[in-house]
Design a protein around this motif. Sequence first.
Motif, short mmCIF file in Angstrom:
data_model
loop_
_atom_site.label_atom_id
_atom_site.label_comp_id
_atom_site.label_asym_id
_atom_site.label_seq_id
_atom_site.Cartn_x
_atom_site.Cartn_y
_atom_site.Cartn_z
N PRO A 299 3.64 12.35 3.86
CA PRO A 299 2.89 13.62 3.77
C PRO A 299 3.81 14.84 3.74
O PRO A 299 3.54 15.80 3.01
CB PRO A 299 2.02 13.60 5.02
CG PRO A 299 1.83 12.16 5.34
CD PRO A 299 3.13 11.52 4.97
N ARG A 300 4.88 14.83 4.50
CA ARG A 300 5.77 16.00 4.50
C ARG A 300 6.49 16.14 3.16
O ARG A 300 6.70 17.26 2.68
CB ARG A 300 6.77 15.88 5.63
CG ARG A 300 7.69 17.09 5.74
CD ARG A 300 8.26 17.28 7.12
NE ARG A 300 7.21 17.59 8.10
CZ ARG A 300 7.44 18.04 9.33
NH1 ARG A 300 8.68 18.26 9.73
NH2 ARG A 300 6.45 18.27 10.15
N GLU B 235 0.83 -1.21 0.00
CA GLU B 235 0.00 0.00 0.00
C GLU B 235 0.86 1.26 0.00
O GLU B 235 0.54 2.24 -0.67
CB GLU B 235 -0.92 0.00 1.22
CG GLU B 235 -2.02 -1.05 1.17
CD GLU B 235 -2.80 -1.12 2.47
OE1 GLU B 235 -2.52 -0.30 3.38
OE2 GLU B 235 -3.68 -1.99 2.61
N LEU B 236 1.95 1.22 0.76
CA LEU B 236 2.85 2.38 0.80
C LEU B 236 3.54 2.57 -0.55
O LEU B 236 3.68 3.69 -1.04
CB LEU B 236 3.89 2.19 1.90
CG LEU B 236 3.40 2.21 3.33
CD1 LEU B 236 4.53 1.81 4.28
CD2 LEU B 236 2.85 3.58 3.71
N THR C 281 -1.36 8.81 -4.46
CA THR C 281 -0.90 10.20 -4.43
C THR C 281 0.40 10.40 -3.68
O THR C 281 1.08 11.41 -3.88
CB THR C 281 -1.97 11.12 -3.80
OG1 THR C 281 -2.25 10.65 -2.47
CG2 THR C 281 -3.25 11.09 -4.63
N ARG C 282 0.76 9.47 -2.78
CA ARG C 282 1.99 9.62 -2.00
C ARG C 282 2.78 8.31 -2.05
O ARG C 282 3.04 7.67 -1.02
CB ARG C 282 1.67 9.99 -0.55
CG ARG C 282 0.97 11.33 -0.39
CD ARG C 282 1.05 11.80 1.06
NE ARG C 282 0.41 10.87 1.98
CZ ARG C 282 -0.86 10.92 2.35
NH1 ARG C 282 -1.64 11.86 1.86
NH2 ARG C 282 -1.34 10.04 3.21
N PRO C 283 3.19 7.88 -3.25
CA PRO C 283 3.92 6.60 -3.35
C PRO C 283 5.32 6.70 -2.75
O PRO C 283 5.89 7.78 -2.61
CB PRO C 283 3.98 6.36 -4.86
CG PRO C 283 3.94 7.73 -5.46
CD PRO C 283 3.04 8.53 -4.56
N VAL C 284 5.85 5.54 -2.42
CA VAL C 284 7.20 5.41 -1.87
C VAL C 284 7.96 4.41 -2.73
O VAL C 284 7.37 3.43 -3.21
CB VAL C 284 7.15 4.93 -0.41
CG1 VAL C 284 8.53 4.59 0.11
CG2 VAL C 284 6.51 5.98 0.48
N GLN C 285 9.25 4.64 -2.94
CA GLN C 285 10.09 3.64 -3.60
C GLN C 285 11.31 3.39 -2.73
O GLN C 285 11.78 4.29 -2.02
CB GLN C 285 10.48 4.08 -5.01
CG GLN C 285 11.19 5.41 -5.09
CD GLN C 285 11.24 5.95 -6.52
OE1 GLN C 285 10.49 5.51 -7.39
NE2 GLN C 285 12.13 6.91 -6.77
N ILE C 286 11.80 2.14 -2.76
CA ILE C 286 12.85 1.71 -1.83
C ILE C 286 13.97 1.05 -2.61
O ILE C 286 13.73 0.17 -3.45
CB ILE C 286 12.30 0.72 -0.77
CG1 ILE C 286 11.10 1.34 -0.03
CG2 ILE C 286 13.39 0.35 0.22
CD1 ILE C 286 10.45 0.39 0.96
N VAL C 287 15.21 1.47 -2.31
CA VAL C 287 16.40 0.86 -2.89
C VAL C 287 17.14 0.15 -1.77
O VAL C 287 17.48 0.77 -0.75
CB VAL C 287 17.31 1.91 -3.54
CG1 VAL C 287 18.52 1.23 -4.18
CG2 VAL C 287 16.55 2.72 -4.57
#
Length: 875
Positions: free
Chosen positions: A674-675, A533-534, A539-545
């Motif tokens: 959000p920030r 979900e994150l 509208t506020r996606p996250v990507q992780i390396v």
Amino acid sequence: MKAIRRFTVRPVLPEPLRPLSELARNLRWSWHPETRELFRSVDPEGWRAAGEDPVRLLGSVSAARLAALAEDRRFVRSLTACAGDLADYLGGRRWYQEQPEGLPRAIAYFSPEFGITAALPQYSGGLGILAGDHLKSASDLGVPLIGVGLLYRHGYFRQSLSRDGWQQEHYPVLDPNELPLSLLREADGEPARISLHLPGGRALHAVVWIARVGRVPLLMLDSDVEENGPGERDVTDRLYGGGSEHRLLQEMLLGIGGVRAVRAYCRITGHPGPEVFHTNEGHAGFLGLERIRELAGEGLEFEAALESVRAGTVFTTHTPVPAGIDRFDRELVAHHLGDDGELPGVDVEKILRLGMETYPGGEPNLFNMAVMGLRLAQRANGVSTLHGEVSREMFAGLWPGFDPSEVPITSVTNGVHAPTWVAPEVFRLGARQIGAGRAEDALTVGGSPRWDAVADIPDNEIWELRRELREQLVLEVRERLYASWRTRGAGTAELGWVDGVLDPDVLTIGFARRVPSYKRLTLMLRDRDRLMELLLHPTRPVQIVVAGKAHPADDSGKRLVQELVRFADDPRVRHRIVFLPDYGMAMAKKLYPGCDVWLNNPLRPLEACGTSGMKAALNGCLNLSVLDGWWDEWYEPDFGWAIPTADGSATDEDRRDQLESAALYDLIEDRVAPRFYDRGESGLPGRWIEMVRETLASLGPKVLAGRMVREYVERLYAPAARAHRDLEPDTARELAAWKARVRAAWPQVAVDHVEAVAATAPNGHAELGSTLALRVRAGLGGLQPDDVEVQAVAGRVDAADTLAEARTVALKPAGGPDLEGRWVYEGPLALDRTGPYGYTVRVLPAHRLLADGADLGLVALPTEATGEGAGVLMR
């Protein structure tokens, strides 16, 4: 066909280009942007193909290109400028030379690994990178350091992945002649030889390679020489490889052979030699035994030699868990260090006692390298404030009778070498603001006023820089991911999706480190639906390396890597989360600047320091971390987030991970994302940019290795040098004899009686500002008052009457001994705090040459039968 012999053909540089060789063979190029740009301009494609290694680059440039460069006046001018700058750097006065007299003339710094540059792969993780940053910062500050390590012919392993995501190890062979190294040679041109005696009449021989790390020589011992048998040749084959005896031989070569390499280097070059020896973790602890052997050869007895060695030795521990310490069977150590092996003439039983775990819970048949390191060093430290506390608890058994807070292990919080880890784009932004010279000073020497200038950089410039760095990371990730999938067996036709991996406008979180279980690589996978979900938020996606290596023998770590890889392979999320194999310095230099958030979620307090977050912070990346290591010390909500922990003893492992992963998801969803995505009228995330600004201004000067090295000089090296100078042979004998006399008498030292009279005590209650007059009678067991110090220890008390926030007051003898040979000590104790208050008294050994009252681990305390005032409480 395979070649039957390998050798290196060196290029012949035209006369105008001769300075290129000197520039290539001094590793300052690895952190000096102008020199790196000069080499890149030789052949941009060749520079990239050579892995940004100038020695390899020069070996591949055609003669025609070299001839053209020799005629290129602009290139020759740049070359002349870089060569002149290096000469000024090597010969000029720097911070150390401006300090008052009395500092050590030189310090020998021993470490099992050094991470200087990807072109010299002699590191596995944080310990080596820290050691490399220590050398580079010492060079920048002008600290006269000599580095000592081993040259591993296979280095640490290279990592790839199988089709199903299992870690594969590869060990490329390194040819020292193709590395930025030179042999230490005798006057006749022959390589200097270092030899150790082994049981059964065998010998272990090594040559010494020198890496020039700016002003600092790094001596690296190499056992792959023809004089050795096959087993001995392989001693320096791999970093942290082999069984117990193999590791013991490596550590003997590092410690004992390393001291001999330093002596050879100083003899050949005329170097005055080190006054202080710094043991970076227990692997190098045998250096103290070799120095004892040297002094014994000069006629000094073992105990006196031990005192002399201790005075000039600093020991740094990096592990917060006993399992992280090298321990050897005592018989194996005795076999290799007895009369049939190394250190003949030195009593092996005395050697063994230095490493024995002689405390409750210790293993009597194991030789502990950290315990030996502590006993051979008068000064010791952990690598963060919290780690110092953990170390004092962990090793408290070596100082029985003392509270852990009094164990003589201090802390110097690690730092990172900013010129190595700050992206060129970040440096240029700072240079535009305060000038290139002041920006360079800010990265090397530090100082808050220079970093405060970040406040004046416009928001839009900070945000444009952050996006540029993120975009560079996206391109780097796609290239590395494509190469990884090809290695895993994927065909070109099935990899079109890689071009859509990551987005330069999406919040990017980085996680990269070694993969022991306590660092919890897969905590983020605890609730996979929540993580998805994150990652896929509309509208506020996250990507992780993610990147990291498991130790080759650690199958549990490899399973964690595989678990993460399999999740990242899922077509639903593979554009939002990636695992990059073969984490190393080259990858890290793109990863730290390109991430917006640096994630760290170890089991608290098992992260000794954790410097990757420091490198990220220097590039404006915000930290999201458990309060462990350095983050516990410097975290503030103005520039990062703290992941709540459930580290109480009543919480089981599964429940703890569940609680902490939930806290991590909540932080990302409710506060971090959000920030990042909260844009003002200007279209900029103003509050996020302010956190970036605070990270740079507040953390920048703290996390520098320059600050760290200055602390080592002022707090540890300088006192060690003074102590070393004080211990001439006769003084060392005197101190050793005094310690023997004190230890023999100590069982008879006792506190017999304590009286306390309140100078002001209306209604029988002690009041703030009043004074207790203490009177203590003590038996000294034949010792004299000059041999001891009698102290009152006072402070707040808890419900169990345990003292906290204690302070000590020295009491003075009142006259001579009484008829029973007891001495009376008196002194005032001011009551300067309100609330539950208490005190006790104690007797400690005292001598002008002791670095700390706990040095001998001896203390005499009152018994329950001692007089009325012992441990009196005021409430």
